[in-house]
Enzyme design. Structure first.
Site, PDB file in Angstrom:
ATOM      1  N   ILE A  61      -9.358  -2.893   0.514  1.00 48.98           N
ATOM      2  CA  ILE A  61      -9.253  -4.314   0.225  1.00 48.98           C
ATOM      3  C   ILE A  61      -9.404  -4.891   1.227  1.00 48.98           C
ATOM      4  O   ILE A  61      -7.989  -4.791   1.759  1.00 48.98           O
ATOM      5  CB  ILE A  61      -8.872  -5.021  -1.344  1.00 48.98           C
ATOM      6  N   LYS A 114      -7.930   8.457 -10.473  1.00 48.68           N
ATOM      7  CA  LYS A 114      -8.671   7.331 -10.220  1.00 48.68           C
ATOM      8  C   LYS A 114     -10.413   8.216 -11.298  1.00 48.68           C
ATOM      9  O   LYS A 114     -10.819   7.848 -11.317  1.00 48.68           O
ATOM     10  CB  LYS A 114      -9.443   7.599  -9.314  1.00 48.68           C
ATOM     11  N   GLY A 164       0.209  -7.712  -7.584  1.00 51.99           N
ATOM     12  CA  GLY A 164      -0.147  -6.954  -6.386  1.00 51.99           C
ATOM     13  C   GLY A 164      -0.870  -7.626  -5.624  1.00 51.99           C
ATOM     14  O   GLY A 164      -0.890  -8.908  -6.133  1.00 51.99           O
ATOM     15  N   GLN A 165      -1.311  -6.353  -5.099  1.00 53.30           N
ATOM     16  CA  GLN A 165      -2.662  -7.210  -3.542  1.00 53.30           C
ATOM     17  C   GLN A 165      -3.729  -8.099  -4.828  1.00 53.30           C
ATOM     18  O   GLN A 165      -3.657  -8.786  -3.690  1.00 53.30           O
ATOM     19  CB  GLN A 165      -2.845  -5.789  -2.936  1.00 53.30           C
ATOM     20  N   TYR A 189      -3.745  10.712  -6.179  1.00 49.16           N
ATOM     21  CA  TYR A 189      -4.611   9.009  -6.278  1.00 49.16           C
ATOM     22  C   TYR A 189      -5.747   9.324  -6.576  1.00 49.16           C
ATOM     23  O   TYR A 189      -5.714   8.816  -7.526  1.00 49.16           O
ATOM     24  CB  TYR A 189      -4.350   8.659  -4.554  1.00 49.16           C
TER      25      TYR A 189
HETATM   26  C1  AKB Z   1      -6.070   3.006  -0.711  1.00 48.35           C
HETATM   27  O1  AKB Z   1      -6.094   3.172   0.649  1.00 48.35           O
HETATM   28  O2  AKB Z   1      -5.290   4.044  -0.718  1.00 48.35           O
HETATM   29  C2  AKB Z   1      -6.778   1.960  -1.373  1.00 48.35           C
HETATM   30  C3  AKB Z   1      -7.996   2.481  -1.726  1.00 48.35           C
HETATM   31  C4  AKB Z   1      -9.137   2.510  -1.159  1.00 48.35           C
HETATM   32  O3  AKB Z   1      -8.386   2.844  -3.017  1.00 48.35           O
HETATM   33  N1  AKB Z   1      -6.662   0.815  -0.772  1.00 48.35           N
END
Ligand code: AKB
Length: 318
Positions: A173, A147, A11-12, A143
């Protein structure tokens, strides 16, 4: 010497982290974990061992850990913020069911575990300017929910079972190697590709929307330095705010224009990305990371832009 498994090595972040870890710890000591369809290629495949390591298949993970005598896992399996909104159940399955599989194996095999959190773990009710280390975390995206849960579960396994879990809250990133896929901060990578190819860029994020960002070398260094840190000095574990630069679209555009004066950007705001971006910090306070394990970034917007344009031009304009 450590024996490391990188889950999500293609991945990235994983593709560059695996190579950096191989440089520091020796190629044979760093296993590139992958899922079918995302096998390592090129230098990543040729420079060291690789192994099937799907977080949703604990038996497979267990084989990889035992076969290579793994003592440290970098768990980078996750969907990014925008994709996670379109596939929330999959985001949970990979991010949380997968994490639980790893933590259980780490408990059994005495592995240290790094699982990144993100600026996405914050929400609209979080203080946006100099966001404190310990503050309100009520995200409304899947998301963000995964987290925050990642942070809580990782801390739980540390306090309850003594598993050595550590992590950082990554900003967006930016890298010139593997492009991201499906994140809110992706525009800050894409813009460099357009500038180098001499194409106009349409920005999906509104002018004036600040988000924390970081150049990949600093992000890799943060993960590795934290995993090397003296545990006696860690007051926090999951997860540390880390910051290096914060900007809106017009600032990165103006920085690129110093080198490419003909470059043009217009706006076509994407409502989902914009609402996610507005719920995230404008700038995090990373003083705990600085005090507890010596975090120091090396790149700012100006130096990152020079490096991104140089590296991408060398690759794309060959
Ligand atoms: C996203 O934009 O989903 C990620 C992050 C900031 O966690 N790059």
């Amino acid at each position: 010497m450590k024996k490391i498994l990188v889950i999500g090595s293609t991945g990235q972040i994983g593709s560059e982290l695996t190579m950096e870890l191989r440089k520091r710890y020796g190629s044979d000591n760093v296993v590139a974990g992958y899922i079918p369809g995302a096998e390592p290629k090129g230098e990543l495949r040729d420079s060291g061992p690789s192994e099937l390591a799907d977080v949703t298949r604990p038996d497979e993970l267990s084989v990889a850990i035992k076969k290579h005598g793994i003592d440290t896992v970098y768990n980078l399996a996750a969907l990014l913020s925008v994709v996670a909104e379109s596939k929330p159940l999959l985001a949970w399955k990979i991010g949380i069911d997968g994490l639980l599989n790893i933590l259980e194996l780490a408990r059994e095999h005495h592995c240290a575990v790094f699982t990144p959190s993100s600026i996405g773990s914050f929400g609209i009710s979080t203080p946006h300017w100099m966001t404190p280390q310990d503050t309100v975390q009520r995200p409304r995206t899947m998301y963000g929910v995964t987290k925050v849960t990642t942070e809580l579960l990782s801390d739980y396994y540390h306090t309850k079972y003594g598993v050595d879990t550590r992590s950082v809250r990554f900003p967006g990133i930016i890298s010139n190697v593997t492009p991201p896929g499906g994140g809110t901060t992706d525009y800050a990578v894409d813009i460099y590709y357009y500038a180098v190819r001499g194409e106009d860029f349409v920005c999906p994020i509104k002018e004036g929307t600040l988000m924390d960002m970081m150049y990949m070398p600093d992000a890799l260094n943060a993960a590795i330095t934290l995993m090397e840190a003296d545990p006696a000095k860690l007051v926090h574990r999951n997860s540390f705010n880390i910051a290096s630069m914060s900007f809106g679209p017009e600032e990165i555009y103006n920085e690129i224009r110093k080198h490419k004066p003909d470059f043009k950007m217009t706006y076509a705001v994407d409502p989902l990305k914009q609402s996610i971006a507005e719920s995230w910090p404008d700038r995090m306070d990373d003083s705990c990371a600085r005090d507890e394990w010596g975090w120091r970034p090396t790149y700012d917007l100006a130096s990152m832009t020079v490096d991104m344009l140089d590296k991408l031009s060398a690759r794309l304009l060959k």
